[in-house]
Write an enzyme that holds these catalytic residues in place. Structure first.
Site: not given
Ligand SMILES: C[S@@+](CC[C@H](N)C(=O)[O-])C[C@H]1O[C@@H](n2cnc3c(N)ncnc32)[C@H](O)[C@@H]1O
Length: 468
Positions: A278, A352
């Site tokens: 990512g 997160h």
């Protein structure tokens, strides 16, 4: 302790720290900026050394705490309640390119009517908006309705010529530091989402949900797929590329050491593979690739982000792509990880974004692909509590002198802000060490250490985990 003692203690903390800064100023010859200075890129006293950073933070924390203590509480809370108006005022100046118009005018002041004429808005309204911001030290009014940039307003300046900004508004944020992009994203879409937080928190249909689609932003926008998926849809290039610049701003908010010291990269054998899972357009790995050419880096993200990432690296570090020591790969991190020989899986600002169930799915895929020597490096804000908590010994912030909050209070809020921001936008969260340890343990990883990195903001800390 009687409040007057606190007053004196806070004032003394400020004085002691000013004395420290005066000494550092003599030792380093660092520039001592004033609020009127707009050259914010030059190295300055307040961040000249680690000691100067701490002293400056003490002054800011004590100053804000003094204001909380001495201001009439209704007046102080009145200001807080009206923070969205400050954001709205700031948005007018940001989208109207006011900081750039003032900068292009040179050191000369400009009347709000002249600024407004360039921005095609009403001068009288702009003057009132800028006066409100000037009372918060953003711009300075030097004669009736006449303003100049200052230390804070200069942050919104993209550095681009005004003609270009108005002629090609769609490329305002390309090749910038990303700060104005971040401001545009937050003051637009982000602020609209915040108005729905209470509605999603109190609505029985979403109150206890941790689904991404039940977050305030997704409900407010009527999204039926995660924001990330919308970025891949036709016609969404502007939104996706704005977000990529937002990530550059986040990248720049932390020192490069946040990534460079996240792991002892130099100790990895030549040819070792790091996978940035990512990794977006690759902002995190740029300093690593520059400093450690002996490593191979694979940056994974969704298809269109990867295309943008290749363009980004062709501009920033083309040699790394040409030599194939850095490659991009389209990969969905909820599916099987195809890089099996990784020395490190790296994830910054990924976990997160996601609720616990999704984090487990991501960690499981990485665990399946991990070899015994693979290290997982997670870089997120790791939140301590806001009381004095001796179990949290990892970094800046838990050791602020009394009577400051141990976290430096309002002078160090980024981690807590990001936590609420993740809740609003994605039903994600920043986690405590214990929460991360539990998630890691439930997916076959063992938390090995929380790395100490000086100078990061808001408890932005690398965590290392190894396969159990
Ligand atoms: C907050 S950004 C962080 C980007 C990068 N790690 C950084 O620090 O700059 C989150 C990234 O996760 C990517 N992402 C979201 N869902 C994904 C998925 N299922 N598989 C791979 N990447 C994904 C997004 O495209 C985005 O680039």
């Amino acid at each position: 302790m009687p409040p007057l003692n606190h007053l004196r203690q806070l004032a003394e903390l400020i004085l002691e720290s000013v004395t420290t800064l005066e000494r550092i100023s003599q030792e380093t010859n660092a520039i001592i900026p004033t609020l009127d200075d707009t050259d914010i890129s030059a190295p300055q006293l307040f961040n000249a050394t680690a000691e100067a950073i701490t002293a400056s933070r003490v002054i800011a924390a004590a100053g804000i705490q003094l204001a909380a203590l001495t201001r009439d509480p209704h007046e102080a809370m009145f200001d807080t309640v009206h923070e969205p108006y400050k954001g709205a005022a700031l948005r007018v100046c940001l989208e109207g390119n006011v900081s750039e118009i003032l900068r292009d005018a040179g050191p000369e002041r400009l009347h709000a009517d002249e600024i407004a004429a360039e921005a095609h808005i009403d001068g009288a309204k702009l003057a009132r908006i800028m006066r409100y911001l000037a009372s918060h030290h953003i711009y300075r009014e030097i004669s009736p309705g006449t303003f100049v940039n200052n230390r804070l307003s200069a942050v919104l300046d993209t550095g681009k010529p005004v003609d270009e900004l108005f002629a090609k508004p769609e490329s305002k944020h390309s090749n910038t530091s990303g700060f104005a992009a971040m401001a545009s994203f937050i003051l637009g879409l982000g602020t609209a989402a915040t108005t729905q937080l209470w509605e999603t928190i109190s609505n029985p249909a979403t109150a206890f949900s941790s689904r991404v689609l039940d977050s305030a932003l997704h409900r407010a926008q009527g999204l039926d797929v995660p924001l990330w998926v919308t970025f891949e849809q036709p016609g969404r290039e502007p939104a996706r590329q704005l977000f990529e610049m937002v990530m550059r701003a986040y990248n720049n908010m932390q020192p490069a050491s946040a990534v460079l010291e996240a792991y002892p990269w130099s100790e990895l054998q030549p040819g070792s593979v790091i996978v940035d899972v990512g990794g977006g357009v690759g902002w995190a790995m740029l300093p690593v690739a520059k400093a450690h050419p002996h490593l191979r880096i694979v940056i994974q993200d969704s298809e269109k982000v990867v295309k943008d990432g290749i363009n980004n690296w062709n501009a920033e570090l083309p040699e790394a792509l040409l030599s194939e020591r850095v490659t991009f790969q389209a990969h969905d991190f909820f599916t099987a990880q195809n890089v099996k020989n990784a020395s490190a899986f790296f994830m910054r600002y990924i976990l997160h974004d996601w609720p616990d169930e999704d984090v487990r799915r991501i960690l499981e895929q990485l665990r399946h692909a991990a070899e015994p020597h693979t290290v997982l490096v997670i870089l997120d804000h790791i939140l301590p509590f806001t009381f004095r908590d001796s179990s949290f010994q990892y970094t800046l912030g838990n050791d602020a002198p009394e009577p400051l909050l141990p976290t430096y209070g309002a002078a160090n809020t980024m981690g807590y802000l990001e936590d609420v921001l993740m809740m609003v936008n994605l039903n994600g969260k920043e986690r405590t060490v214990a929460e991360l340890e539990t998630l890691l343990a439930s997916t076959g990883w063992k938390l090995k250490q929380v790395q100490r990195v000086e100078g990061t903001v808001g408890f932005f800390l690398p965590i290392h985990a190894v396969p159990v």
